[in-house]
Scaffold this motif. Structure first.
Motif, PDB file in Angstrom:
ATOM      1  N   VAL A  47      -7.515  25.045  54.476  1.00 46.07           N
ATOM      2  CA  VAL A  47      -8.938  25.714  54.445  1.00 46.07           C
ATOM      3  C   VAL A  47      -9.989  24.958  53.610  1.00 46.07           C
ATOM      4  O   VAL A  47      -9.471  24.641  52.182  1.00 46.07           O
ATOM      5  CB  VAL A  47      -9.239  27.005  54.234  1.00 46.07           C
ATOM      6  CG1 VAL A  47     -10.717  27.382  54.258  1.00 46.07           C
ATOM      7  CG2 VAL A  47      -8.355  28.044  55.408  1.00 46.07           C
ATOM      8  N   ARG A  48     -10.986  24.213  54.048  1.00 43.95           N
ATOM      9  CA  ARG A  48     -12.100  23.682  52.884  1.00 43.95           C
ATOM     10  C   ARG A  48     -13.011  24.713  52.361  1.00 43.95           C
ATOM     11  O   ARG A  48     -13.348  25.420  52.820  1.00 43.95           O
ATOM     12  CB  ARG A  48     -12.895  22.549  53.752  1.00 43.95           C
ATOM     13  CG  ARG A  48     -12.280  21.599  54.365  1.00 43.95           C
ATOM     14  CD  ARG A  48     -13.019  20.500  55.170  1.00 43.95           C
ATOM     15  NE  ARG A  48     -14.254  21.216  55.611  1.00 43.95           N
ATOM     16  CZ  ARG A  48     -14.139  21.443  56.890  1.00 43.95           C
ATOM     17  NH1 ARG A  48     -13.103  21.251  57.708  1.00 43.95           N
ATOM     18  NH2 ARG A  48     -15.018  22.122  57.574  1.00 43.95           N
ATOM     19  N   ALA A  49     -12.595  24.756  50.902  1.00 43.14           N
ATOM     20  CA  ALA A  49     -13.543  25.298  50.144  1.00 43.14           C
ATOM     21  C   ALA A  49     -15.048  24.882  49.844  1.00 43.14           C
ATOM     22  O   ALA A  49     -15.036  23.770  49.618  1.00 43.14           O
ATOM     23  CB  ALA A  49     -12.900  26.035  48.895  1.00 43.14           C
ATOM     24  N   ASP A  50     -15.905  25.440  49.728  1.00 44.55           N
ATOM     25  CA  ASP A  50     -17.411  24.935  49.262  1.00 44.55           C
ATOM     26  C   ASP A  50     -17.064  24.623  47.651  1.00 44.55           C
ATOM     27  O   ASP A  50     -16.713  25.559  46.922  1.00 44.55           O
ATOM     28  CB  ASP A  50     -18.416  26.098  49.276  1.00 44.55           C
ATOM     29  CG  ASP A  50     -19.672  25.426  48.596  1.00 44.55           C
ATOM     30  OD1 ASP A  50     -20.157  24.537  49.022  1.00 44.55           O
ATOM     31  OD2 ASP A  50     -20.591  26.261  48.304  1.00 44.55           O
ATOM     32  N   GLY A  51     -17.324  23.481  47.379  1.00 47.16           N
ATOM     33  CA  GLY A  51     -17.104  22.960  46.061  1.00 47.16           C
ATOM     34  C   GLY A  51     -16.057  21.657  45.906  1.00 47.16           C
ATOM     35  O   GLY A  51     -15.697  21.192  44.929  1.00 47.16           O
ATOM     36  N   GLY A  52     -15.481  21.182  47.115  1.00 49.91           N
ATOM     37  CA  GLY A  52     -15.067  19.920  47.250  1.00 49.91           C
ATOM     38  C   GLY A  52     -13.189  20.156  46.930  1.00 49.91           C
ATOM     39  O   GLY A  52     -12.598  19.181  46.378  1.00 49.91           O
ATOM     40  N   PHE A  53     -12.771  21.265  47.259  1.00 50.70           N
ATOM     41  CA  PHE A  53     -11.461  21.478  47.345  1.00 50.70           C
ATOM     42  C   PHE A  53     -10.886  22.143  48.589  1.00 50.70           C
ATOM     43  O   PHE A  53     -11.825  22.731  49.119  1.00 50.70           O
ATOM     44  CB  PHE A  53     -10.716  21.921  45.947  1.00 50.70           C
ATOM     45  CG  PHE A  53     -11.278  23.466  45.771  1.00 50.70           C
ATOM     46  CD1 PHE A  53     -10.514  24.460  46.258  1.00 50.70           C
ATOM     47  CD2 PHE A  53     -12.578  23.501  45.142  1.00 50.70           C
ATOM     48  CE1 PHE A  53     -10.974  25.863  46.158  1.00 50.70           C
ATOM     49  CE2 PHE A  53     -13.117  25.055  44.969  1.00 50.70           C
ATOM     50  CZ  PHE A  53     -11.962  26.092  45.370  1.00 50.70           C
ATOM     51  N   SER A  54      -9.702  22.090  48.774  1.00 47.86           N
ATOM     52  CA  SER A  54      -8.934  22.657  49.963  1.00 47.86           C
ATOM     53  C   SER A  54      -7.932  23.696  49.463  1.00 47.86           C
ATOM     54  O   SER A  54      -7.407  23.727  48.374  1.00 47.86           O
ATOM     55  CB  SER A  54      -8.343  21.535  50.678  1.00 47.86           C
ATOM     56  OG  SER A  54      -9.099  20.934  51.526  1.00 47.86           O
ATOM     57  N   LEU A  55      -7.527  24.738  50.477  1.00 46.87           N
ATOM     58  CA  LEU A  55      -6.772  25.812  49.953  1.00 46.87           C
ATOM     59  C   LEU A  55      -5.551  25.694  51.056  1.00 46.87           C
ATOM     60  O   LEU A  55      -5.665  25.334  52.192  1.00 46.87           O
ATOM     61  CB  LEU A  55      -7.346  27.244  50.148  1.00 46.87           C
ATOM     62  CG  LEU A  55      -8.510  27.442  49.328  1.00 46.87           C
ATOM     63  CD1 LEU A  55      -9.231  28.716  49.710  1.00 46.87           C
ATOM     64  CD2 LEU A  55      -8.110  27.552  47.861  1.00 46.87           C
ATOM     65  N   ARG A  56      -4.439  25.956  50.631  1.00 46.26           N
ATOM     66  CA  ARG A  56      -3.111  26.198  51.582  1.00 46.26           C
ATOM     67  C   ARG A  56      -3.139  27.571  51.823  1.00 46.26           C
ATOM     68  O   ARG A  56      -2.793  28.516  50.782  1.00 46.26           O
ATOM     69  CB  ARG A  56      -1.893  25.582  50.791  1.00 46.26           C
ATOM     70  CG  ARG A  56      -1.947  23.976  50.855  1.00 46.26           C
ATOM     71  CD  ARG A  56      -1.974  23.104  52.205  1.00 46.26           C
ATOM     72  NE  ARG A  56      -0.778  23.647  52.840  1.00 46.26           N
ATOM     73  CZ  ARG A  56      -0.580  23.060  54.227  1.00 46.26           C
ATOM     74  NH1 ARG A  56      -1.435  22.341  54.808  1.00 46.26           N
ATOM     75  NH2 ARG A  56       0.577  23.415  54.738  1.00 46.26           N
ATOM     76  N   VAL A  57      -3.253  28.216  53.336  1.00 43.77           N
ATOM     77  CA  VAL A  57      -3.158  29.489  53.400  1.00 43.77           C
ATOM     78  C   VAL A  57      -1.845  29.671  54.108  1.00 43.77           C
ATOM     79  O   VAL A  57      -1.845  29.182  55.347  1.00 43.77           O
ATOM     80  CB  VAL A  57      -4.529  29.934  54.126  1.00 43.77           C
ATOM     81  CG1 VAL A  57      -4.433  31.292  54.472  1.00 43.77           C
ATOM     82  CG2 VAL A  57      -5.759  29.648  53.070  1.00 43.77           C
ATOM     83  N   GLU A  58      -1.076  30.782  53.913  1.00 42.51           N
ATOM     84  CA  GLU A  58       0.424  30.911  54.479  1.00 42.51           C
ATOM     85  C   GLU A  58       0.057  31.608  55.616  1.00 42.51           C
ATOM     86  O   GLU A  58       0.819  31.602  56.735  1.00 42.51           O
ATOM     87  CB  GLU A  58       1.252  31.319  53.464  1.00 42.51           C
ATOM     88  CG  GLU A  58       1.745  30.401  52.245  1.00 42.51           C
ATOM     89  CD  GLU A  58       2.503  31.024  51.350  1.00 42.51           C
ATOM     90  OE1 GLU A  58       2.945  32.388  51.517  1.00 42.51           O
ATOM     91  OE2 GLU A  58       2.920  30.317  50.579  1.00 42.51           O
ATOM     92  N   ARG A  59      -0.851  32.542  55.763  1.00 42.01           N
ATOM     93  CA  ARG A  59      -0.954  33.667  56.562  1.00 42.01           C
ATOM     94  C   ARG A  59      -2.076  33.285  57.805  1.00 42.01           C
ATOM     95  O   ARG A  59      -3.165  32.795  57.034  1.00 42.01           O
ATOM     96  CB  ARG A  59      -1.002  35.100  56.224  1.00 42.01           C
ATOM     97  CG  ARG A  59       0.086  35.444  55.230  1.00 42.01           C
ATOM     98  CD  ARG A  59      -0.138  37.001  54.749  1.00 42.01           C
ATOM     99  NE  ARG A  59       0.929  37.250  54.211  1.00 42.01           N
ATOM    100  CZ  ARG A  59       1.221  37.066  52.804  1.00 42.01           C
ATOM    101  NH1 ARG A  59       0.464  36.515  52.117  1.00 42.01           N
ATOM    102  NH2 ARG A  59       2.335  37.565  52.246  1.00 42.01           N
ATOM    103  N   GLY A  60      -1.975  33.485  59.127  1.00 38.42           N
ATOM    104  CA  GLY A  60      -2.702  33.118  60.069  1.00 38.42           C
ATOM    105  C   GLY A  60      -3.476  34.467  60.421  1.00 38.42           C
ATOM    106  O   GLY A  60      -3.583  35.557  59.625  1.00 38.42           O
ATOM    107  N   LEU A  61      -4.497  34.275  61.493  1.00 38.43           N
ATOM    108  CA  LEU A  61      -5.145  35.199  62.137  1.00 38.43           C
ATOM    109  C   LEU A  61      -4.136  36.642  62.681  1.00 38.43           C
ATOM    110  O   LEU A  61      -4.878  37.776  62.596  1.00 38.43           O
ATOM    111  CB  LEU A  61      -5.947  35.089  63.361  1.00 38.43           C
ATOM    112  CG  LEU A  61      -6.823  33.866  63.085  1.00 38.43           C
ATOM    113  CD1 LEU A  61      -7.823  33.450  64.256  1.00 38.43           C
ATOM    114  CD2 LEU A  61      -8.138  34.199  62.081  1.00 38.43           C
TER     115      LEU A  61
END
Length: 323
Positions: A47-61
């Motif tokens: 996921v792209r975050a506002d602020g110029g970095f990305s997140l790795r997210v383990e869980r889905g919808l």
């Protein structure tokens, strides 16, 4: 345990996402047990975050289907339309009775999903007019910190998201547990007033070269004086009827409403930047009496002059501020 799913969409605002995660995670029951299980989820692993970095997210919808509460943080305008699978997952969760809350402009996502149709809702005051324009079936209230419709909740700016979370904790486990969470967040359990005290009440723009420009400047320079419609019309060389009509045509409001808005703004400035008494500020802003000042100020700003001063009066020169 009560499962709280935080839904991270592309261009998610980091504070909108992290604040609910933290306040629910800090919550403790009287025996010390944590009552909430926090789950961060997203439509894709990155996921792209506002602020110029990305997140790795383990869980889905799929996490949304098992949640007791879903929190939707705000996203930057660069995010674009919400993906259809996200909207459908939110609709299914709502149909199953899941409590769903938004932080700041996360209200736009709930509105896209149709979850706010016919309901009261709020968002950051800067975006409130756009929310009302895009989703006319939503009853937007721009002057409150949060709105609780029972199953669906919306909050104003990021800090108001904390107010909303503390409100949900109090609903779930009582005031004592919520008060402990508030102390851990170093904030009051309830703040005086609503979002109205943060709204900048600017005057409507007046076209350059307008025949009203001189009289509007005169109003700003003479707010402490008694100002009548007749005096304004006379300064403009018009009858009161013609002046009132021209004023509304060029500003979209009446001379009285313009004058009252100017006086409230002057009072806000003085409360923020001076140590003058309430009585003196009432005189400087042109209100007839301290009582009239307090009544008008509370009606427009949503809190008392003293409450506003306590929240906004700078303490930069105090010794405590320098420690």
């Amino acid at each position: 345990m009560h499962t709280v799913a935080i839904l991270a969409l592309d261009e998610v605002v980091p504070f909108d996402m992290a604040a609910p995660m933290q306040v629910f995670d800090w919550t403790r029951l009287p025996d010390g047990r944590p009552p909430y299980r926090i789950r961060l989820c997203a439509a894709s692993p990155e996921v792209r975050a506002d602020g110029g970095f990305s997140l790795r997210v383990e869980r889905g919808l799929e996490t949304l289907a098992d949640a007791d509460t879903i929190v939707v943080p705000g996203c930057s305008p660069a995010a674009g339309p919400t993906p259809a699978p996200v909207l459908e997952a939110l609709r299914q969760a709502a149909a199953a009775g899941t409590r769903i809350a938004s932080v700041c402009v996360g209200a736009f996502v709930l509105a896209e999903a149709g979850l706010l149709d016919g309901l009261r809702a709020t968002t950051h005051w800067v975006a409130a007019q756009e929310l009302a324009r895009r989703f006319p079936d939503v009853r937007v209230e721009p002057d409150v910190l949060y709105v609780d419709n029972g199953q669906i909740l919306t909050s104003a700016g990021a800090a108001a998201g904390l107010d909303m979370c503390l409100h949900m904790i109090r609903r779930d486990f009582g005031s004592a547990v919520a008060a402990h969470s508030a102390r851990m967040s170093v904030m009051p359990l309830e703040r005086e007033g609503g979002q109205a005290q943060f709204i900048v009440h600017d005057h409507p723009p007046v076209p350059r070269g307008s025949t009203l420009e001189p009289v509007l400047e005169w109003i700003e320079d003479n707010l402490a004086r008694e100002i009548t419609l007749g005096a304004l019309a006379s300064r403009s060389g018009m009858s009161e009827r013609t002046f009132s009509r021209r004023f509304r045509e060029q500003t979209g409001t009446t001379p009285l409403q313009w004058l009252l808005r100017a006086r409230v703004r002057r009072a806000q400035y003085l409360l923020e930047n001076s140590d003058h008494t309430i009585e003196r500020i009432a005189q400087q802003a042109g209100f007839g009496s301290p009582t009239a000042f307090r009544e008008r100020f509370r009606r427009v700003v949503g809190t008392s002059p003293q409450g506003y001063r306590s929240a906004f009066h700078g303490k930069q020169d105090s010794p405590a501020a320098r420690v």
